[in-house]
Write an enzyme that holds these catalytic residues in place. Structure first.
Site, PDB file in Angstrom:
ATOM      1  N   GLU A  22       0.835  -1.190   0.000  1.00  0.00           N
ATOM      2  CA  GLU A  22       0.000   0.000   0.000  1.00  0.00           C
ATOM      3  C   GLU A  22       0.880   1.254   0.000  1.00  0.00           C
ATOM      4  O   GLU A  22       1.871   1.341   0.730  1.00  0.00           O
ATOM      5  CB  GLU A  22      -0.927   0.001   1.220  1.00  0.00           C
ATOM      6  CG  GLU A  22      -1.826  -1.233   1.255  1.00  0.00           C
ATOM      7  CD  GLU A  22      -3.039  -1.047   2.137  1.00  0.00           C
ATOM      8  OE1 GLU A  22      -3.065  -0.085   2.935  1.00  0.00           O
ATOM      9  OE2 GLU A  22      -3.971  -1.865   2.031  1.00  0.00           O
ATOM     10  N   ASN A  56       0.020  -5.661   3.361  1.00  0.00           N
ATOM     11  CA  ASN A  56      -0.928  -6.636   3.883  1.00  0.00           C
ATOM     12  C   ASN A  56      -0.541  -8.012   3.371  1.00  0.00           C
ATOM     13  O   ASN A  56      -0.519  -8.256   2.160  1.00  0.00           O
ATOM     14  CB  ASN A  56      -2.354  -6.287   3.439  1.00  0.00           C
ATOM     15  CG  ASN A  56      -2.852  -5.033   4.132  1.00  0.00           C
ATOM     16  OD1 ASN A  56      -2.955  -4.991   5.351  1.00  0.00           O
ATOM     17  ND2 ASN A  56      -3.158  -4.009   3.361  1.00  0.00           N
ATOM     18  N   ARG A  73      -1.885 -10.903   3.032  1.00  0.00           N
ATOM     19  CA  ARG A  73      -3.105 -11.715   2.918  1.00  0.00           C
ATOM     20  C   ARG A  73      -3.867 -11.297   1.673  1.00  0.00           C
ATOM     21  O   ARG A  73      -3.467 -10.380   0.964  1.00  0.00           O
ATOM     22  CB  ARG A  73      -3.995 -11.491   4.146  1.00  0.00           C
ATOM     23  CG  ARG A  73      -4.341 -10.017   4.363  1.00  0.00           C
ATOM     24  CD  ARG A  73      -5.402  -9.815   5.422  1.00  0.00           C
ATOM     25  NE  ARG A  73      -5.543  -8.421   5.819  1.00  0.00           N
ATOM     26  CZ  ARG A  73      -6.200  -7.491   5.151  1.00  0.00           C
ATOM     27  NH1 ARG A  73      -6.764  -7.806   4.000  1.00  0.00           N
ATOM     28  NH2 ARG A  73      -6.289  -6.255   5.604  1.00  0.00           N
TER      29      ARG A  73
END
Length: 447
Positions: free
Chosen positions: A275, A289, A291
């Site tokens: 991000e 992240n 996942r």
């Protein structure tokens, strides 16, 4: 390939994983709380095991119960979905220690990226650009003042652990820093049991741009382009797009190369999302992240890839079987998160769904576990569906989403569908002229 997978989650993501398993010929085990005994994923799974009462801490976060369910059903792997235990390094470690496969990154990488300071220092060392700020955890208010003066106000005090906007406070000037410091640490201690914070330059008009990657166990890493997740309320995403209205193909390729090179050097595996804040042509890494993301469907629509299927293949030891030049991007996709909330006050609105009729037609996808008569429980996240559309252009995708939301019928509970209609009709949104602060301002306007 696995013969049986336990899905350690609920709702639409559990159903999403179940469908990918079915297409791969893999049997599924659903785990559920007492509040979810009538849930769609429980009905459709090959086997189902109740793992505890309604409260998440006693069911979906109950590691011992989940592992017991995997053992008694003979599952070979566990897919955590998103939320709950998906980024819990200890859980991933425990799963592997019990002879099962965790469908996700290694525990070491989850732990490394789970602490925002460690994540930033790691990425900086690998050549990924950062937001200007402190080199690590701030030990005192005086240290925070010194860093703030160096990078310039406004600044953002952020918790090193957790997410969802908790433990984050903005100081517009030196006079506001002490309160921001105190409140951020208190929130972080309460929410995460860790009051460590750091400081970043607060960007006044950034976009939230994230990059989807996949990496196998054989050193292959590819990216699937960017998602623009700038439409957020209190740091919670509401609408996402792929690709971003403000990025060029050249910019996508440049940040993609930087990200995949970094993850290849890390030896990362499985799915992940980097991000960034993007402003004035510059990318600044904020977190990773480790996942699957809620908004993964928009990437699937523009790249024609099943990311959950790929996660499972990678966890089973298979190679990706393609390289970056093989990844192409087609058209534009938009996702609207449909929450069981009042569209004006955002108060949660659990209850029984009296009528449910999802939209359909060309280029429309609905990821949801709702059905007529289903009771939305008050114990979990309020998201009940995701509407995803794909079209050749952004303007056509907006028109298609308008049409899809007009067809979407959910009666018996309130949802944010009316808010999405307002957003889609707004000229600034239609021009792509929005930042991460836009939605807060938009929802405060009279209508």
């Amino acid at each position: 390939m696995f013969s049986k997978i336990l899905i350690a989650n609920r709702g639409e993501i559990a159903l999403r994983i179940l469908r990918a398993c079915r297409e791969l010929g893999i049997k599924t085990v659903a785990v559920h709380s007492t509040a979810d005994e009538d849930a769609m994923h429980v009905r459709l799974a090959d086997e189902a095991v109740c793992i505890g009462p309604a409260a998440s801490r006693d069911s979906y976060l109950n590691v011992a119960a989940i592992l017991a369910a995997a053992t008694i059903t003979g599952a070979e792997a566990i897919h955590p979905g998103y939320g709950f235990l998906s980024e819990n390094a200890d859980f991933a470690e425990t799963v592997e220690a019990h002879g099962l496969t965790f469908i996700g990154p290694t525990a070491d990488h989850i732990r490394m990226m789970g602490d925002k300071i460690t994540a930033k220092t790691t990425m900086e060392a690998l050549g990924v650009p950062l937001v200007p700020g402190s080199d690590g955890e701030l030990k005192s208010l005086e240290e925070a003042r010194a860093v703030a003066e160096k990078v310039g106000y406004p600044v953002l005090i952020k918790a090193t652990a957790g997410g969802g906007g908790r433990g984050m406070k903005v100081a517009q000037s030196a006079s506001e820093l002490e309160e921001a410091w105190s409140v951020a640490r208190t929130e972080a201690r309460t929410a995460f049991g860790n009051d460590a914070v750091y400081l970043e330059k607060y960007l006044d008009k950034p976009r939230h741009i994230e990059l989807q990657i996949l990496a196998d166990n054989h050193g292959n890493v590819v990216h699937f382009g960017e998602r623009d997740c700038s439409l957020q309320r209190r740091h919670q995403k509401l609408l996402e797009e792929a690709g971003s209205p403000v990025l060029s193909a050249e910019q996508r390729d440049a940040i993609g190369r930087t990200a995949t090179d970094a993850l290849a050097k890390m030896g990362y595996r499985n799915a992940g999302t980097l991000e960034f804040l993007y402003q004035d042509g510059q990318f600044c890494f904020i977190e990773m992240n480790t996942r699957l993301q809620v908004e993964h469907p928009v990437t699937e629509m523009v790249c024609d890839v099943d990311l959950v299927r790929e996660q499972i293949r990678i966890a089973a030891g298979e190679e990706l079987g393609y390289t970056q030049p093989d990844i192409s991007f087609s058209g534009h996709a938009i996702e609207c998160r449909i929450n069981a909330e009042d569209p004006d006050t955002f108060a949660p609105c659990p209850g029984t769904v009296a009528v449910y009729h999802p939209p359909g037609g060309l280029g429309v996808r609905v990821d949801s576990a709702l059905y007529t008569g289903y009771r939305v429980p008050p114990y979990y996240d309020s998201m009940i569906a995701k509407v995803i559309v794909h079209a050749p252009t952004r303007a056509q995708a907006i028109a298609r989403m308008h049409r899809a939301l007009d067809e979407f019928v959910v009666e018996g509970i309130k949802t944010v569908i009316p808010l999405h209609r307002r957003i889609l009709a707004d000229p600034e949104f239609q021009k792509g002229e929005y930042t991460i602060h836009w939605l807060e301002q938009f929802t405060s306007r009279p209508h």
